[in-house]
Design a protein around this motif. Structure first.
Motif, mmCIF file in Angstrom:
data_model
loop_
_atom_site.group_PDB
_atom_site.id
_atom_site.type_symbol
_atom_site.label_atom_id
_atom_site.label_comp_id
_atom_site.label_asym_id
_atom_site.label_seq_id
_atom_site.Cartn_x
_atom_site.Cartn_y
_atom_site.Cartn_z
ATOM 1 N N ASP A 33 0.786 -1.226 0.000
ATOM 2 C CA ASP A 33 0.000 0.000 0.000
ATOM 3 C C ASP A 33 0.818 1.275 0.000
ATOM 4 O OD1 ASP A 33 -1.701 -2.040 0.571
ATOM 5 O OD2 ASP A 33 -2.907 -0.904 1.959
ATOM 6 N N ARG A 34 2.004 1.217 0.482
ATOM 7 C CA ARG A 34 2.732 2.468 0.629
ATOM 8 C C ARG A 34 4.081 2.404 -0.046
ATOM 9 N NH1 ARG A 34 4.622 1.797 6.871
ATOM 10 N NH2 ARG A 34 6.673 1.730 6.032
ATOM 11 N N SER A 35 4.540 3.564 -0.438
ATOM 12 C CA SER A 35 5.836 3.662 -1.095
ATOM 13 C C SER A 35 6.930 3.612 -0.045
ATOM 14 C CB SER A 35 5.925 4.983 -1.853
ATOM 15 O OG SER A 35 4.920 5.047 -2.825
ATOM 16 N N MET A 36 8.106 3.167 -0.475
ATOM 17 C CA MET A 36 9.241 3.150 0.433
ATOM 18 C C MET A 36 9.703 4.571 0.701
ATOM 19 S SD MET A 36 11.609 -0.073 -0.588
ATOM 20 C CE MET A 36 11.854 0.309 -2.304
ATOM 21 N N GLU A 37 10.152 4.800 1.899
ATOM 22 C CA GLU A 37 10.724 6.107 2.238
ATOM 23 C C GLU A 37 12.087 6.196 1.555
ATOM 24 O OE1 GLU A 37 9.809 8.361 5.010
ATOM 25 O OE2 GLU A 37 7.844 7.424 5.136
ATOM 26 N N LEU A 38 12.403 7.370 1.045
ATOM 27 C CA LEU A 38 13.717 7.565 0.428
ATOM 28 C C LEU A 38 14.774 7.651 1.514
ATOM 29 C CD1 LEU A 38 12.986 10.236 -2.318
ATOM 30 C CD2 LEU A 38 13.387 7.812 -2.618
ATOM 31 N N LEU A 39 15.859 6.931 1.331
ATOM 32 C CA LEU A 39 16.981 7.051 2.244
ATOM 33 C C LEU A 39 17.560 8.449 2.121
ATOM 34 C CD1 LEU A 39 18.872 3.717 1.589
ATOM 35 C CD2 LEU A 39 17.544 4.302 3.608
ATOM 36 N N GLN A 40 17.998 8.982 3.247
ATOM 37 C CA GLN A 40 18.586 10.314 3.206
ATOM 38 C C GLN A 40 19.764 10.311 2.236
ATOM 39 O OE1 GLN A 40 19.443 11.918 7.022
ATOM 40 N NE2 GLN A 40 20.323 13.774 6.210
ATOM 41 N N GLY A 41 19.815 11.328 1.401
ATOM 42 C CA GLY A 41 20.907 11.434 0.446
ATOM 43 C C GLY A 41 20.591 10.867 -0.924
ATOM 44 N N THR A 42 19.456 10.165 -1.064
ATOM 45 C CA THR A 42 19.140 9.587 -2.370
ATOM 46 C C THR A 42 18.367 10.535 -3.266
ATOM 47 O OG1 THR A 42 17.090 8.587 -1.579
ATOM 48 C CG2 THR A 42 19.069 7.228 -1.494
ATOM 49 N N LEU B 22 18.520 10.913 -7.465
ATOM 50 C CA LEU B 22 17.341 10.526 -8.228
ATOM 51 C C LEU B 22 16.836 11.684 -9.092
ATOM 52 C CD1 LEU B 22 15.423 8.416 -5.569
ATOM 53 C CD2 LEU B 22 16.732 7.582 -7.540
ATOM 54 N N ILE B 23 16.907 12.885 -8.572
ATOM 55 C CA ILE B 23 16.536 14.068 -9.365
ATOM 56 C C ILE B 23 17.501 14.231 -10.530
ATOM 57 C CG2 ILE B 23 16.467 16.591 -9.358
ATOM 58 C CD1 ILE B 23 15.386 16.396 -6.464
ATOM 59 N N LEU B 24 18.800 14.148 -10.259
ATOM 60 C CA LEU B 24 19.787 14.290 -11.326
ATOM 61 C C LEU B 24 19.571 13.235 -12.406
ATOM 62 C CD1 LEU B 24 23.005 15.054 -9.226
ATOM 63 C CD2 LEU B 24 21.629 16.688 -10.551
ATOM 64 N N LYS B 25 19.325 11.996 -12.000
ATOM 65 C CA LYS B 25 19.105 10.924 -12.978
ATOM 66 C C LYS B 25 17.855 11.198 -13.798
ATOM 67 C CE LYS B 25 19.798 7.142 -15.165
ATOM 68 N NZ LYS B 25 20.887 7.038 -16.130
ATOM 69 N N SER B 26 16.779 11.612 -13.148
ATOM 70 C CA SER B 26 15.539 11.903 -13.876
ATOM 71 C C SER B 26 15.757 12.976 -14.928
ATOM 72 C CB SER B 26 14.447 12.358 -12.909
ATOM 73 O OG SER B 26 14.120 11.322 -12.016
ATOM 74 N N LEU B 27 16.544 13.974 -14.603
ATOM 75 C CA LEU B 27 16.797 15.068 -15.540
ATOM 76 C C LEU B 27 17.819 14.701 -16.611
ATOM 77 C CD1 LEU B 27 16.614 18.010 -13.021
ATOM 78 C CD2 LEU B 27 14.934 17.394 -14.778
ATOM 79 N N SER B 28 18.508 13.581 -16.442
ATOM 80 C CA SER B 28 19.455 13.146 -17.470
ATOM 81 C C SER B 28 18.715 12.704 -18.729
ATOM 82 C CB SER B 28 20.351 12.021 -16.952
ATOM 83 O OG SER B 28 19.632 10.798 -16.850
ATOM 84 N N TRP B 29 17.419 12.420 -18.610
ATOM 85 C CA TRP B 29 16.611 12.003 -19.757
ATOM 86 C C TRP B 29 16.059 13.200 -20.513
ATOM 87 C CZ3 TRP B 29 14.414 9.073 -15.231
ATOM 88 C CH2 TRP B 29 15.178 7.936 -14.968
ATOM 89 N N ARG C 75 25.849 16.849 -14.741
ATOM 90 C CA ARG C 75 26.142 15.537 -15.348
ATOM 91 C C ARG C 75 27.356 14.884 -14.691
ATOM 92 N NH1 ARG C 75 22.844 14.310 -19.185
ATOM 93 N NH2 ARG C 75 21.779 15.965 -20.320
ATOM 94 N N ALA C 76 28.368 15.680 -14.406
ATOM 95 C CA ALA C 76 29.566 15.158 -13.735
ATOM 96 C C ALA C 76 29.209 14.673 -12.327
ATOM 97 C CB ALA C 76 30.660 16.218 -13.686
ATOM 98 N N GLN C 77 28.385 15.440 -11.630
ATOM 99 C CA GLN C 77 27.960 15.053 -10.289
ATOM 100 C C GLN C 77 27.148 13.764 -10.335
ATOM 101 O OE1 GLN C 77 28.900 16.573 -7.533
ATOM 102 N NE2 GLN C 77 27.707 15.333 -6.109
ATOM 103 N N LEU C 78 26.276 13.628 -11.314
ATOM 104 C CA LEU C 78 25.488 12.404 -11.472
ATOM 105 C C LEU C 78 26.393 11.203 -11.679
ATOM 106 C CD1 LEU C 78 22.902 10.767 -11.811
ATOM 107 C CD2 LEU C 78 22.831 11.536 -14.203
ATOM 108 N N ARG C 79 27.406 11.335 -12.524
ATOM 109 C CA ARG C 79 28.338 10.219 -12.741
ATOM 110 C C ARG C 79 29.032 9.827 -11.442
ATOM 111 N NH1 ARG C 79 29.150 13.022 -17.544
ATOM 112 N NH2 ARG C 79 30.974 14.102 -16.726
ATOM 113 N N ALA C 80 29.506 10.819 -10.701
ATOM 114 C CA ALA C 80 30.216 10.546 -9.454
ATOM 115 C C ALA C 80 29.290 9.904 -8.424
ATOM 116 C CB ALA C 80 30.811 11.845 -8.894
ATOM 117 N N GLU C 81 28.086 10.442 -8.284
ATOM 118 C CA GLU C 81 27.152 9.897 -7.290
ATOM 119 C C GLU C 81 26.659 8.510 -7.682
ATOM 120 O OE1 GLU C 81 24.147 12.343 -5.524
ATOM 121 O OE2 GLU C 81 25.354 14.155 -5.803
#
Length: 110
Positions: free
Chosen positions: A3-12, A16-23, A86-92
């Protein structure tokens, strides 16, 4: 999780935002939807966390934003990755892969 979504771990959230915007450029609601859909409906990004994160990433120079019109004809701020983003996304991404592999090794050993 039924029924419920998982809570995002701190720092994720940032990665996830950077990855979403990579598209491609997206407005805030579309970022949250991309995370939800691509996680198989497991992860939900709350509005109260999303917009402060977008602004923080923009302030750090990882995102750029400009106003446009959304698919439902509403004015919306569209975000896109900068070169630094983009560089930050690769590193993370590499850091998260190492972290996930290490946690998996521990869990499999128990």
């Amino acid at each position: 999780m039924a029924d419920r979504s998982m809570e995002l771990l701190q720092g994720t959230l940032d990665v996830l935002i950077l990855k979403s915007l990579s598209w491609g450029p997206l407005h805030g609601y579309a970022v949250a939807e991309a995370v939800r859909e691509r996680s198989g409906e497991e992860l939900k990004v709350e509005e109260g966390a999303l917009y402060p994160a977008l602004h923080r990433l923009e302030k750090r120079g990882l995102l750029e934003a400009e106003w446009g019109v959304s698919e439902n004809n509403r004015r919306a701020k569209f975000y896109r990755l900068t070169t630094e983003g983009r560089a930050q996304l690769r590193a993370e991404t590499q850091a998260w892969k190492r972290y996930a592999a290490a946690v998996s090794r521990v869990l499999e050993a128990l």
